[in-house]
Design a protein around this motif. Structure first.
Motif, short mmCIF file in Angstrom:
data_model
loop_
_atom_site.label_atom_id
_atom_site.label_comp_id
_atom_site.label_asym_id
_atom_site.label_seq_id
_atom_site.Cartn_x
_atom_site.Cartn_y
_atom_site.Cartn_z
N GLU A 281 9.44 3.41 -23.22
CA GLU A 281 8.68 4.58 -23.64
C GLU A 281 7.35 4.68 -22.91
OE1 GLU A 281 8.24 4.69 -27.83
OE2 GLU A 281 10.39 4.85 -28.24
N LYS A 282 6.89 3.56 -22.35
CA LYS A 282 5.65 3.57 -21.57
C LYS A 282 5.93 3.01 -20.17
CE LYS A 282 2.64 3.00 -25.61
NZ LYS A 282 1.60 2.14 -26.26
N PHE A 283 6.99 3.55 -19.57
CA PHE A 283 7.44 3.05 -18.28
C PHE A 283 6.37 3.16 -17.20
CE2 PHE A 283 8.54 7.55 -18.59
CZ PHE A 283 8.09 8.06 -17.38
N TYR A 284 5.48 4.15 -17.32
CA TYR A 284 4.45 4.38 -16.30
C TYR A 284 3.49 3.20 -16.16
CZ TYR A 284 2.38 5.85 -20.74
OH TYR A 284 1.96 5.89 -22.05
N LEU A 285 3.43 2.33 -17.18
CA LEU A 285 2.54 1.18 -17.09
C LEU A 285 3.00 0.17 -16.04
CD1 LEU A 285 1.87 0.36 -20.87
CD2 LEU A 285 0.38 1.61 -19.29
N TYR A 286 4.28 0.22 -15.65
CA TYR A 286 4.84 -0.80 -14.78
C TYR A 286 5.02 -0.34 -13.34
CZ TYR A 286 5.83 -2.53 -19.45
OH TYR A 286 5.69 -2.93 -20.76
N GLU A 287 4.59 0.87 -13.03
CA GLU A 287 4.69 1.40 -11.68
C GLU A 287 3.95 0.48 -10.69
OE1 GLU A 287 5.79 3.92 -8.60
OE2 GLU A 287 6.44 4.04 -10.70
N ASP A 288 4.62 0.12 -9.60
CA ASP A 288 4.07 -0.71 -8.51
C ASP A 288 3.95 -2.19 -8.87
OD1 ASP A 288 3.91 1.21 -6.53
OD2 ASP A 288 1.91 1.85 -7.11
N CYS A 289 4.43 -2.61 -10.04
CA CYS A 289 4.48 -4.04 -10.33
C CYS A 289 5.58 -4.68 -9.47
CB CYS A 289 4.76 -4.30 -11.81
SG CYS A 289 3.35 -3.93 -12.89
N VAL A 290 5.40 -5.94 -9.14
CA VAL A 290 6.37 -6.67 -8.32
C VAL A 290 7.09 -7.68 -9.20
CG1 VAL A 290 6.65 -8.29 -6.40
CG2 VAL A 290 5.08 -6.35 -6.18
N VAL A 291 8.42 -7.71 -9.08
CA VAL A 291 9.24 -8.59 -9.93
C VAL A 291 10.21 -9.41 -9.09
CG1 VAL A 291 9.09 -7.01 -11.90
CG2 VAL A 291 11.01 -6.82 -10.29
N SER A 292 10.70 -10.46 -9.70
CA SER A 292 11.77 -11.27 -9.11
C SER A 292 12.91 -11.32 -10.12
CB SER A 292 11.24 -12.68 -8.79
OG SER A 292 12.30 -13.51 -8.33
N TRP A 293 14.00 -10.62 -9.80
CA TRP A 293 15.14 -10.53 -10.73
C TRP A 293 16.42 -11.00 -10.06
CZ3 TRP A 293 14.21 -4.82 -12.72
CH2 TRP A 293 13.11 -4.83 -13.60
N ARG A 294 17.32 -11.54 -10.88
CA ARG A 294 18.61 -12.00 -10.38
C ARG A 294 19.72 -11.07 -10.82
NH1 ARG A 294 18.04 -18.54 -11.66
NH2 ARG A 294 16.49 -18.97 -10.02
N GLY A 295 20.81 -11.09 -10.06
CA GLY A 295 21.96 -10.27 -10.40
C GLY A 295 22.97 -10.30 -9.27
N THR A 296 23.77 -9.24 -9.19
CA THR A 296 24.73 -9.07 -8.10
C THR A 296 24.59 -7.66 -7.56
OG1 THR A 296 26.47 -8.39 -9.64
CG2 THR A 296 26.38 -10.73 -9.06
N VAL A 297 25.20 -7.42 -6.39
CA VAL A 297 25.09 -6.10 -5.77
C VAL A 297 26.45 -5.51 -5.48
CG1 VAL A 297 22.83 -6.48 -4.74
CG2 VAL A 297 24.87 -7.13 -3.47
N ALA A 298 26.45 -4.18 -5.33
CA ALA A 298 27.67 -3.44 -4.97
C ALA A 298 27.24 -2.14 -4.31
CB ALA A 298 28.52 -3.16 -6.22
N ASN A 299 28.21 -1.45 -3.72
CA ASN A 299 28.02 -0.07 -3.24
C ASN A 299 26.87 0.07 -2.23
OD1 ASN A 299 30.03 0.65 -5.09
ND2 ASN A 299 28.51 1.00 -6.70
N GLU A 300 27.01 -0.60 -1.10
CA GLU A 300 26.01 -0.47 -0.04
C GLU A 300 26.09 0.92 0.60
OE1 GLU A 300 24.85 -3.28 3.65
OE2 GLU A 300 26.79 -2.26 3.87
N THR A 301 24.92 1.53 0.82
CA THR A 301 24.83 2.77 1.58
C THR A 301 23.78 2.59 2.67
OG1 THR A 301 23.23 3.69 0.00
CG2 THR A 301 25.54 4.26 -0.32
N LEU A 302 24.08 3.08 3.86
CA LEU A 302 23.20 2.90 5.02
C LEU A 302 22.65 4.25 5.47
CD1 LEU A 302 25.35 0.36 7.09
CD2 LEU A 302 23.60 -0.13 5.37
#
Length: 373
Positions: A281-302
């Motif tokens: 609800e206050k997403f604007y507070l996190y703009e430009d913050c830097v994070v380190s998150w884990r997961g997996t990837v799919a659907n590459e687009t170039l």
């Protein structure tokens, strides 16, 4: 031997724009009707801040060819730097019509939607951040070479100090800048006037003591190298009724935050933000913050500009729980192994509806395909 346009592009990759302009202008009589010549010269002028000459060269190029991504990105960038966001949007949309995967155009449109007000554009112009929406130049070969040399030098130095000096923990808690001007703001300047509030989009209404407290938290976090915490307080103030003097002076901090982020420095600061910690609800507070998150990837687009984008399945590195699926963009193509989990270093961005997307800064994949910790 490479022609003058190829040599100018090589110079621009090395960020030697003035030399590229001099070289190109000296050969103008031989390229009177050459589209690539005018686009290249326009791009060089754009990067040195000569927007008048850039506009002129782009106009000459447009007389020869209309639908070209580099041309449209350059003209859109000129309108964006002037604060003419309506015309900039038209040009960026034209880019996406020809190249739906163009990451630069997508990023610029997201910027315009989320924080494309004139004061922010002026700040980005002053800091040079606006150049991320210019036609891309490619990887600077000098940086690659310097990084390689710096890596070798660092390796020798580390080996030397490890062998001959005892290990010490560096002190990261000293003041990073003189921020005494923040405490000198008068109470009367802490909040916007009624007239100023009528012209400003705000999400929070804060009392004067709350603004002071937010500024103090920001300075404290900044001096403790907790850049995300400082960024949240800056975003709180920028999205509130904080006065113009407050906004101007916290920009001193804003431009210094997360200037060279890394996995190690982020984790050492203890300031990483988990996906579940974000208040949607206050997403604007996190703009430009830097994070380190884990997961997996799919659907590459170039993209035609050498960029890449991926669907990032946040939290799915253990194949148990997927917290979210978000887009992550890189300015270059990265070598990912889809069979392995990945840890991204990324900057948070949100559109006007609060939808999250990531600006990729780096990645790590464990060799054995499993994170140990």
């Amino acid at each position: 031997m490479a022609n003058v346009i190829d040599r100018a592009n090589s110079l621009m990759k090395r960020r030697m724009f003035s030399r590229a302009i001099t070289m190109l202008e000296a050969r103008s009589e031989f390229y009177a009707d050459d589209f690539e010549y005018y686009v290249t010269l326009g791009k060089a002028c754009l990067y040195v801040g000569d927007f008048g000459s850039a506009a002129s060269y782009y106009s000459r190029a447009r007389e020869i060819k209309i639908n070209n991504s580099d041309l449209l990105l350059g003209q859109a960038a000129i309108f964006l730097t002037r604060g003419d966001t309506e015309r900039a949007v038209d040009y960026y949309l034209n880019v996406l019509e020809n190249d739906p995967r163009n990451v630069t155009a997508k990023a610029a449109l997201d910027f315009i939607r989320t924080k494309g007000d004139y004061p922010t554009i002026c700040r980005w112009n002053d800091s040079g951040k606006i150049k991320r929406f210019f036609p891309p130049l490619g990887i600077n070969p000098l940086i690659v070479m310097r990084c390689a040399l710096a890596g070798l030098a660092a390796g020798f130095l580390i080996a030397f100090f490890v062998m001959f000096f005892p290990q010490r923990i560096p002190d990261f808690n000293g003041p990073r800048a003189n921020l005494s001007l923040l405490s000198a703001i008068e109470d009367s300047s802490l909040v916007l006037s009624k007239e100023e509030m009528a012209k400003t989009r705000i999400s929070l209404v804060l009392q004067k003591d709350e603004i002071r407290s937010s500024m103090n938290r920001c300075v404290k976090a900044f001096n403790e190298y907790k850049d995300n915490t400082a960024q949240i307080e800056i975003n709180r103030l920028l999205n509130s009724n904080a006065g113009l003097e407050v906004r101007q002076k916290i920009s001193v901090i804003s431009e210094k935050l997360n200037s060279n982020p890394g996995f190690d420095s982020l984790m050492a600061s203890g300031d990483n933000i988990q996906f579940t910690e974000i208040d949607r609800e206050k997403f604007y507070l996190y703009e430009d913050c830097v994070v380190s998150w884990r997961g997996t990837v799919a659907n590459e687009t170039l993209g035609e500009d050498g960029s890449s984008a991926y669907s990032f399945l946040v939290g799915y590195h253990d194949k148990k729980t997927m917290l979210a699926q978000v887009k992550i963009y890189f300015k270059n193509i990265i070598d990912l192994d889809y069979s392995k989990p990945v840890q991204f270093l990324a900057k948070l961005h949100f559109d006007t509806e609060g939808n999250l997307f990531l600006e990729g800064l780096g990645f790590y994949q464990p060799l054995e395909g499993v994170f140990k910790d």
